[in-house]
Scaffold this active site. Structure first.
Site, mmCIF file in Angstrom:
data_model
loop_
_atom_site.group_PDB
_atom_site.id
_atom_site.type_symbol
_atom_site.label_atom_id
_atom_site.label_comp_id
_atom_site.label_asym_id
_atom_site.label_seq_id
_atom_site.Cartn_x
_atom_site.Cartn_y
_atom_site.Cartn_z
ATOM 1 N N ASP A 67 0.716 -1.080 0.024
ATOM 2 C CA ASP A 67 0.084 0.128 0.036
ATOM 3 C C ASP A 67 0.979 1.208 -0.007
ATOM 4 O O ASP A 67 1.986 1.232 -0.095
ATOM 5 C CB ASP A 67 -1.048 -0.180 1.579
ATOM 6 C CG ASP A 67 -0.088 -0.605 2.496
ATOM 7 O OD1 ASP A 67 1.011 -0.241 2.850
ATOM 8 O OD2 ASP A 67 -0.795 -1.372 3.470
ATOM 9 N N ASP A 136 -7.905 -3.698 14.479
ATOM 10 C CA ASP A 136 -9.041 -3.773 14.048
ATOM 11 C C ASP A 136 -9.123 -5.076 12.863
ATOM 12 O O ASP A 136 -10.143 -5.294 12.370
ATOM 13 C CB ASP A 136 -9.644 -2.616 13.391
ATOM 14 C CG ASP A 136 -8.871 -2.004 12.228
ATOM 15 O OD1 ASP A 136 -7.983 -2.674 11.853
ATOM 16 O OD2 ASP A 136 -9.233 -1.162 11.605
ATOM 17 N N HIS A 138 -7.439 -5.385 9.882
ATOM 18 C CA HIS A 138 -7.151 -5.191 8.652
ATOM 19 C C HIS A 138 -5.666 -5.788 8.229
ATOM 20 O O HIS A 138 -4.941 -5.986 8.979
ATOM 21 C CB HIS A 138 -7.128 -3.503 8.443
ATOM 22 C CG HIS A 138 -6.023 -2.810 9.004
ATOM 23 N ND1 HIS A 138 -6.037 -1.773 9.757
ATOM 24 C CD2 HIS A 138 -4.582 -2.793 8.650
ATOM 25 C CE1 HIS A 138 -5.012 -1.278 10.245
ATOM 26 N NE2 HIS A 138 -4.164 -1.900 9.214
ATOM 27 N N GLU A 143 -9.858 -2.010 5.315
ATOM 28 C CA GLU A 143 -10.492 -1.907 6.732
ATOM 29 C C GLU A 143 -11.824 -2.777 6.700
ATOM 30 O O GLU A 143 -12.217 -3.325 5.806
ATOM 31 C CB GLU A 143 -10.651 -0.479 6.912
ATOM 32 C CG GLU A 143 -9.612 0.519 6.832
ATOM 33 C CD GLU A 143 -8.706 0.567 8.035
ATOM 34 O OE1 GLU A 143 -8.759 -0.316 8.834
ATOM 35 O OE2 GLU A 143 -7.868 1.480 8.168
#
Length: 257
Positions: A67, A136, A138, A143
């Protein structure tokens, strides 16, 4: 999915580096998917050490970053293209131009994302993808709530992710970008091998969901339960929520024997 619970991040780095070294010995022209952030740094140090000892070469290898932030200047030190050069690419013998990342400076991020996904396919796909995991759940910057079929795309960074990454921006969340281009979950799932590293108690719940939870868009990493060749490398704090930890230790020990 194979699970290894190891004493330290350095022990994890050795196992992960062994996987990469074995791949490059079989296929020197392999394509690596590289993750950023603090989690893979011991691995990149281990790979650099092996390169300096003459044990591994990246001379015929290509890499693709997971990314890139949108909105940082191209020369920003926390941009992921610069990060990966600083911590791995410029320390070993990657050929010039062989380390790729999403080009977020073209002015058309949707097209840049599509072009990046095509570049991965044109390179023959990623042979081994290094992954971390967010608190979380990801992976990459996919996400919670995103599509399991997603390709490389522009995405929004949640407040939790920006808060987690603020440590790289002097602790100031307002300096953390709000958008990114990330490989999609569908893109990641096409890798020949997925090698996920998680360390620290802060990742324990995400790891529990990844390994023992239901496959759910609420925890994007759980899609890796469907990957045909996924390896999860954990330290003890990251593994503390696993009910079947003793079973995983037994299986890994017998696999290594």
């Amino acid at each position: 999915m194979r699970i290894a619970i190891l004493p330290t991040p350095e022990d994890i780095a050795v196992v992960a580096a062994d996987r990469i070294q074995s791949l490059l010995e079989r296929k020197p022209s392999a394509v690596l998917g590289l993750a950023t952030g603090s989690t893979p740094l011991p691995l990149y140090d281990e790979l650099t050490k092996r390169y300096e000892a003459g044990e591994i070469s990246f001379a015929d290898t290509q890499s693709f970053n997971l990314d890139e932030y949108v909105g940082l200047p191209e020369d920003h030190p926390e941009g992921y293209a610069n990060f990966i050069h600083r911590f791995l690419v410029d320390r070993v013998d990657f050929p010039k131009g062989a380390a790729h990342g999403p080009n977020v400076w073209t002015g058309d991020n949707d097209q840049a994302a599509a072009d990046y996904d095509k570049a991965i396919r044109d390179a023959g796909g990623i042979d081994l993808q290094i992954l971390g995991i967010g608190a979380d759940g990801h992976i990459g910057f996919n996400e919670p709530g995103g599509s399991f079929a997603s390709r490389t795309h522009v995405d929004v960074l949640t407040e939790q992710t920006r808060r987690d990454n603020a440590r790289f921006f002097d602790g100031d969340i307002t300096k953390v970008p709000t958008h990114c281009i990330t490989q999609g979950l569908g893109t990641i799932m096409e890798s020949g091998e997925a090698l996920l590293i998680a360390t620290g108690a802060g990742k324990a719940e995400a790891v529990r969901q990844l390994v023992e939870g239901a496959i759910s868009a609420r925890w994007p990493a759980t899609i890796l339960q469907m990957h045909p060749n996924a390896i999860v490398l954990l330290d003890e704090p990251a593994a503390q929520g696993l009910e079947l930890a003793d079973f995983y230790r037994e299986v890994w020990a017998k696999h290594q024997a």
